[in-house]
Design a protein around this motif. Sequence first.
Motif, PDB file in Angstrom:
ATOM      1  N   LYS A  38     -33.231 148.724  65.968  1.00  0.00           N
ATOM      2  CA  LYS A  38     -32.014 148.035  66.434  1.00  0.00           C
ATOM      3  C   LYS A  38     -31.289 147.360  65.278  1.00  0.00           C
ATOM      4  O   LYS A  38     -30.066 147.437  65.169  1.00  0.00           O
ATOM      5  N   VAL A  39     -32.049 146.669  64.431  1.00  0.00           N
ATOM      6  CA  VAL A  39     -31.448 145.956  63.303  1.00  0.00           C
ATOM      7  C   VAL A  39     -30.717 146.932  62.398  1.00  0.00           C
ATOM      8  O   VAL A  39     -29.586 146.680  61.957  1.00  0.00           O
ATOM      9  N   ALA A  40     -31.352 148.072  62.105  1.00  0.00           N
ATOM     10  CA  ALA A  40     -30.724 149.073  61.236  1.00  0.00           C
ATOM     11  C   ALA A  40     -29.460 149.635  61.878  1.00  0.00           C
ATOM     12  O   ALA A  40     -28.444 149.856  61.205  1.00  0.00           O
ATOM     13  N   SER A  41     -29.505 149.871  63.190  1.00  0.00           N
ATOM     14  CA  SER A  41     -28.347 150.415  63.896  1.00  0.00           C
ATOM     15  C   SER A  41     -27.162 149.449  63.845  1.00  0.00           C
ATOM     16  O   SER A  41     -26.024 149.839  63.579  1.00  0.00           O
ATOM     17  N   LYS A  42     -27.417 148.168  64.099  1.00  0.00           N
ATOM     18  CA  LYS A  42     -26.343 147.161  64.055  1.00  0.00           C
ATOM     19  C   LYS A  42     -25.785 147.014  62.639  1.00  0.00           C
ATOM     20  O   LYS A  42     -24.573 146.853  62.445  1.00  0.00           O
ATOM     21  N   ARG A  43     -26.677 147.086  61.658  1.00  0.00           N
ATOM     22  CA  ARG A  43     -26.246 146.940  60.273  1.00  0.00           C
ATOM     23  C   ARG A  43     -25.355 148.114  59.858  1.00  0.00           C
ATOM     24  O   ARG A  43     -24.338 147.934  59.195  1.00  0.00           O
ATOM     25  N   PHE A  44     -25.747 149.319  60.262  1.00  0.00           N
ATOM     26  CA  PHE A  44     -24.960 150.496  59.889  1.00  0.00           C
ATOM     27  C   PHE A  44     -23.609 150.484  60.610  1.00  0.00           C
ATOM     28  O   PHE A  44     -22.593 150.914  60.061  1.00  0.00           O
ATOM     29  N   GLN A  45     -23.597 149.970  61.829  1.00  0.00           N
ATOM     30  CA  GLN A  45     -22.328 149.820  62.548  1.00  0.00           C
ATOM     31  C   GLN A  45     -21.358 148.965  61.735  1.00  0.00           C
ATOM     32  O   GLN A  45     -20.177 149.303  61.594  1.00  0.00           O
ATOM     33  N   LYS A  46     -21.859 147.872  61.180  1.00  0.00           N
ATOM     34  CA  LYS A  46     -21.011 146.976  60.391  1.00  0.00           C
ATOM     35  C   LYS A  46     -20.538 147.660  59.109  1.00  0.00           C
ATOM     36  O   LYS A  46     -19.363 147.545  58.722  1.00  0.00           O
ATOM     37  N   VAL A  47     -21.438 148.386  58.448  1.00  0.00           N
ATOM     38  CA  VAL A  47     -21.065 149.106  57.222  1.00  0.00           C
ATOM     39  C   VAL A  47     -19.956 150.112  57.517  1.00  0.00           C
ATOM     40  O   VAL A  47     -18.982 150.234  56.760  1.00  0.00           O
ATOM     41  N   LEU A  48     -20.073 150.811  58.628  1.00  0.00           N
ATOM     42  CA  LEU A  48     -19.052 151.796  59.009  1.00  0.00           C
ATOM     43  C   LEU A  48     -17.738 151.117  59.347  1.00  0.00           C
ATOM     44  O   LEU A  48     -16.650 151.600  58.990  1.00  0.00           O
ATOM     45  N   HIS A  49     -17.824 149.991  60.051  1.00  0.00           N
ATOM     46  CA  HIS A  49     -16.620 149.244  60.421  1.00  0.00           C
ATOM     47  C   HIS A  49     -15.850 148.811  59.175  1.00  0.00           C
ATOM     48  O   HIS A  49     -14.609 148.873  59.134  1.00  0.00           O
ATOM     49  N   ASP A  50     -16.564 148.413  58.149  1.00  0.00           N
ATOM     50  CA  ASP A  50     -15.928 147.974  56.907  1.00  0.00           C
ATOM     51  C   ASP A  50     -15.215 149.115  56.187  1.00  0.00           C
ATOM     52  O   ASP A  50     -14.350 148.880  55.341  1.00  0.00           O
ATOM     53  N   ARG A  51     -15.566 150.357  56.528  1.00  0.00           N
ATOM     54  CA  ARG A  51     -14.939 151.519  55.896  1.00  0.00           C
ATOM     55  C   ARG A  51     -13.897 152.179  56.792  1.00  0.00           C
ATOM     56  O   ARG A  51     -13.469 153.294  56.537  1.00  0.00           O
ATOM     57  N   GLY A  52     -13.530 151.488  57.841  1.00  0.00           N
ATOM     58  CA  GLY A  52     -12.436 151.977  58.678  1.00  0.00           C
ATOM     59  C   GLY A  52     -12.847 152.768  59.903  1.00  0.00           C
ATOM     60  O   GLY A  52     -11.994 153.265  60.635  1.00  0.00           O
ATOM     61  N   PHE A  53     -14.154 152.911  60.137  1.00  0.00           N
ATOM     62  CA  PHE A  53     -14.609 153.622  61.336  1.00  0.00           C
ATOM     63  C   PHE A  53     -14.542 152.715  62.561  1.00  0.00           C
ATOM     64  O   PHE A  53     -14.844 151.528  62.480  1.00  0.00           O
ATOM     65  N   ARG A  54     -14.152 153.279  63.689  1.00  0.00           N
ATOM     66  CA  ARG A  54     -14.240 152.562  64.963  1.00  0.00           C
ATOM     67  C   ARG A  54     -15.658 152.796  65.495  1.00  0.00           C
ATOM     68  O   ARG A  54     -15.910 153.733  66.245  1.00  0.00           O
ATOM     69  N   ALA A  55     -16.582 151.950  65.065  1.00  0.00           N
ATOM     70  CA  ALA A  55     -17.994 152.178  65.324  1.00  0.00           C
ATOM     71  C   ALA A  55     -18.539 151.241  66.397  1.00  0.00           C
ATOM     72  O   ALA A  55     -18.161 150.067  66.463  1.00  0.00           O
ATOM     73  N   GLY A  56     -19.437 151.761  67.216  1.00  0.00           N
ATOM     74  CA  GLY A  56     -20.103 150.970  68.242  1.00  0.00           C
ATOM     75  C   GLY A  56     -21.611 151.063  68.091  1.00  0.00           C
ATOM     76  O   GLY A  56     -22.135 151.856  67.306  1.00  0.00           O
ATOM     77  N   HIS A  57     -22.310 150.252  68.860  1.00  0.00           N
ATOM     78  CA  HIS A  57     -23.776 150.232  68.821  1.00  0.00           C
ATOM     79  C   HIS A  57     -24.308 150.057  70.230  1.00  0.00           C
ATOM     80  O   HIS A  57     -23.720 149.367  71.067  1.00  0.00           O
ATOM     81  N   ILE A  58     -25.453 150.724  70.483  1.00  0.00           N
ATOM     82  CA  ILE A  58     -26.114 150.560  71.769  1.00  0.00           C
ATOM     83  C   ILE A  58     -27.617 150.632  71.554  1.00  0.00           C
ATOM     84  O   ILE A  58     -28.103 151.399  70.716  1.00  0.00           O
TER      85      ILE A  58
END
Length: 541
Positions: free
Chosen positions: A243-263
């Motif tokens: 879960k921690v890795a998934s949330k962290r990668f969501q944030k990394v993607l968001h910072d690069r312009g992706f409309r990213a979500g997590h579940i």
Amino acid sequence: MNFKLRDYQLAAIQSAREALTKSRATIIKLATGLGKTIIGSNIIKSVDAKGGRALFLAHTDELVLQFEEKLRLSTGLTTHIEKAERTAHDKEGSCICASVQSLSRPNRLARYPKDHFNLIIVDECHRAAAKTYLAIIDHFPKAKVIGLTATAFRTDDKSLGETFDTVCCNYGLKWAIENGYLVPIESVTVPLDIDLSGVKSSCGDFQKGQLADVITPLMEEAADQMVEHGCLDEKVLVFLPTKVASKRFQKVLHDRGFRAGHIDGDSKNRKEVLKGFHEAKTAVLCNPMVLSMGYDEPSITVVIDLTPTRSTLLYIQKIGRGTRPINGHFPEHFTATDRKKMIAESSKPRLKILDFLWHSATKDLCHPARLFAKTKEVEEKMVAISAKGGSKNVQEVENEAHEMLVSEREQALASSLKAFKGNKSMKFDPVLQAVSLFDDTLVNWRPETKSEAKNISKSQEKYLTRNGFDCSGWQKGYAAKVMESITDQLDRGLATPRMQRCLRNNGYGDAALKMSMKDSKAAMDKLTKKWERQAKYRKKR
């Protein structure tokens, strides 16, 4: 809502019916996306029409509830649930959907008479050799059993023969793509080295926590590669180990312009997140393996697996989340060519896999090659071809690898057969029959069911001996595979294995392997005349 069954779905149901007239339990193998749930629902509908009762078994609560909903939508039947606090032993109705973990408990099983069910359907039946499944199946000895799976093998290598007698049909990923029911798969080797050699194993696979420790420092580089490979314009599903890795990668993607979500499994807004991904409000969905099974979203165009695995089953399930076409409702009269053309012209002409350069201390790591390779030999050749870089159609890579291996086998076979020129019986050496037929399914073959593990039948032995094979110690399933390969050769207009060997040993070399039956017969006639002349000459002397 009534779903019209496709031809292969009707054929699968009919095959199961025929198999169950001769045995108790059979397996229906269907690639992810071909409609196992629809098939199961229609089988239960037929049981209901005859006044019988059916039990549907799944290993997670979510899959139990999903089947209940699809059964209701596709057949109109009302079901009852046996899981957690919900019980169904005292309910009227033709179908019960149950969680294996709940129903396998002795106190719950005891509530049901042993003749309560006429049929048991086991979802993801590759798990059915486990004690929990066997406890349920053994409790209802009169019930027939149908297993549904995309892969009829277990990760722990325990035989399914304890539960199932036959595999009644097999519509795999390759067949589904070639017939236009699933999209082609394209693999892109990404130049991002990830060293897994220090990651420990647990239950045969990598430890999730240690995987996360290795992947986390490389998340920014992985996100950059996603940008470089055009993922900003795709619908992407990403698997991460925790879960921690998934949330962290969501944030990394968001910072690069992706409309990213997590579940994850604890997400209280699960429905909203999945709806947002479906409606493209988010274009990337990160998850810690909670969407690897039972999740249907045809709009997915890219799958990224940042949770490397040694489990073929798990890998196939993850990639299978993206193999459905964007619109799988094909007109009834469409041919395979029509369906493939419709997919090619749609907004989802293929599924893309970003395959990172995982480095492991073992060779068991799953790559896209695992989706199509029938043997370890083919898989390793495919991985070597793909490692050269670029974007490649995985099926085309499999064909290329197979052709390379056939060429290598031809050379090896030609050398090996020289040692058997004095073999008067003219039978193939058992070590060489798989090579001589160039059929990857024969290499390292092993039985999947009780029927396949039986000794070769007299009719099989007679047929194979006539074709030049030494069948000593063969199993029934292996004999059937060899016979299928011979039939395939004949259907393609090639000579029999006996003719091929004779021609190779008498001057035609490797060319005999590709000769048509007509040309082979002509060559055999020439050899016969030659031998007759030689015999007359010897008599005169």
